[in-house]
Design a protein around this motif. Structure first.
Motif, PDB file in Angstrom:
ATOM      1  N   UNK A 263       0.833  -1.204   0.000  1.00  0.00           N
ATOM      2  CA  UNK A 263       0.000   0.000   0.000  1.00  0.00           C
ATOM      3  C   UNK A 263       0.868   1.254   0.000  1.00  0.00           C
ATOM      4  N   UNK A 264       1.943   1.232   0.779  1.00  0.00           N
ATOM      5  CA  UNK A 264       2.849   2.381   0.800  1.00  0.00           C
ATOM      6  C   UNK A 264       3.475   2.622  -0.569  1.00  0.00           C
ATOM      7  N   UNK A 265       3.772   1.562  -1.283  1.00  0.00           N
ATOM      8  CA  UNK A 265       4.346   1.697  -2.615  1.00  0.00           C
ATOM      9  C   UNK A 265       3.330   2.299  -3.584  1.00  0.00           C
ATOM     10  N   UNK A 266       2.085   1.851  -3.482  1.00  0.00           N
ATOM     11  CA  UNK A 266       1.032   2.354  -4.370  1.00  0.00           C
ATOM     12  C   UNK A 266       0.654   3.794  -4.052  1.00  0.00           C
ATOM     13  N   UNK A 267       0.783   4.173  -2.782  1.00  0.00           N
ATOM     14  CA  UNK A 267       0.364   5.517  -2.347  1.00  0.00           C
ATOM     15  C   UNK A 267       1.538   6.206  -1.657  1.00  0.00           C
ATOM     16  N   UNK A 268       2.650   6.267  -2.342  1.00  0.00           N
ATOM     17  CA  UNK A 268       3.866   6.829  -1.744  1.00  0.00           C
ATOM     18  C   UNK A 268       3.777   8.336  -1.515  1.00  0.00           C
ATOM     19  N   UNK A 269       2.842   9.016  -2.195  1.00  0.00           N
ATOM     20  CA  UNK A 269       2.704  10.466  -2.029  1.00  0.00           C
ATOM     21  C   UNK A 269       1.783  10.836  -0.864  1.00  0.00           C
ATOM     22  N   UNK A 270       1.136   9.850  -0.274  1.00  0.00           N
ATOM     23  CA  UNK A 270       0.221  10.135   0.839  1.00  0.00           C
ATOM     24  C   UNK A 270       1.015  10.524   2.086  1.00  0.00           C
ATOM     25  N   UNK A 271       0.386  11.305   2.940  1.00  0.00           N
ATOM     26  CA  UNK A 271       1.069  11.798   4.129  1.00  0.00           C
ATOM     27  C   UNK A 271       1.101  10.758   5.243  1.00  0.00           C
ATOM     28  N   UNK A 272       0.044   9.958   5.355  1.00  0.00           N
ATOM     29  CA  UNK A 272      -0.028   8.974   6.437  1.00  0.00           C
ATOM     30  C   UNK A 272      -0.543   7.632   5.906  1.00  0.00           C
TER      31      UNK A 272
END
Length: 221
Positions: free
Chosen positions: A57-66
């Motif tokens: 999930x972090x890889x898919x949404x690396x631009x998210x803040x949290x």
């Protein structure tokens, strides 16, 4: 803040008793005061699988803040196999409320990740708790569940004429033949639901009049 539970068990539970697990992944998203909250719940078994899903999930949404998360890695009554994290949000506003929602479902083997794309407007402590909990609460109403059951394996030897009766008995108790070897007699590896082992032994004794003995091997999920 990351919280790992399990130093002390809050209660005891019976090992290998049936429990509900998440059948397939579910997703929910909403916008609150210009912040986007993406909620994922995914089937996992154990901490390692939970952390692997988090990395994806972090890889898919690396631009998210949290990327806040909580998981129950096994039996929902086993506090040893649980954890959660606020991932930079104020302490206690994300991970613990998320875990509380998961525990309230009485479903095991699942990982929840809530991805936040911040909109620049502060939500306050109460607002954050509600925001990180709401997606999980919505998904908990409809998420697909199945029952996980555990089985006991046995080895037995019988005559050819007896095998049909044994197979019928297994079928009536949701058991099955795993492997069978036809020699001068029949050698079979079977499995029986843990909850029905006592009944299986009793009926086998009655039907075979003690001529066939099922020897315990090990347990399997």
């Amino acid at each position: 803040m990351v919280l790992w539970l399990g130093k002390n068990r809050a209660f005891q539970f019976k090992v290998n008793k049936p429990y509900l697990i998440l059948e397939s992944s579910v997703f929910f998203q909403e916008e609150i005061k210009k912040s986007r909250f993406l909620t994922f719940i995914h089937p996992v078994q154990g901490k390692e699988a939970a952390m692997q899903f988090l990395a994806e999930i972090k890889m898919l949404h690396r631009d998210a803040r949290h990327h806040c998360w909580a998981y129950i890695g096994g039996n929902p009554k086993d506090s040893v196999n649980m954890g959660c994290s606020d991932d930079g949000e104020p302490k206690g506003t994300a991970g613990k409320p998320m875990l509380a929602v998961l525990q309230g479902t009485n479903v095991g083997e699942m990982m929840a990740v809530v991805v936040r794309y911040s909109g620049g407007i502060k939500l306050g402590t109460g607002g954050l708790v509600r925001a990180y909990s709401n997606g999980l609460q919505q998904l908990s109403l409809t998420m697909p569940k199945i029952e996980k059951r555990f089985f006991q394996q046995f080895q037995l030897q019988c005559d050819y004429a007896q095998m049909a009766t044994i197979e019928h008995l297994l079928s009536s108790l949701s058991g099955r033949v795993i492997n069978i070897n036809y020699q001068q007699s029949v050698e079979a590896l079977i499995e029986v639901d843990n909850e029905l082992v006592a009944m299986f032994k009793q009926k086998l004794q009655s039907l075979m009049q003690g001529r066939v003995i099922a020897k315990k091997i090990n347990s399997s999920p």
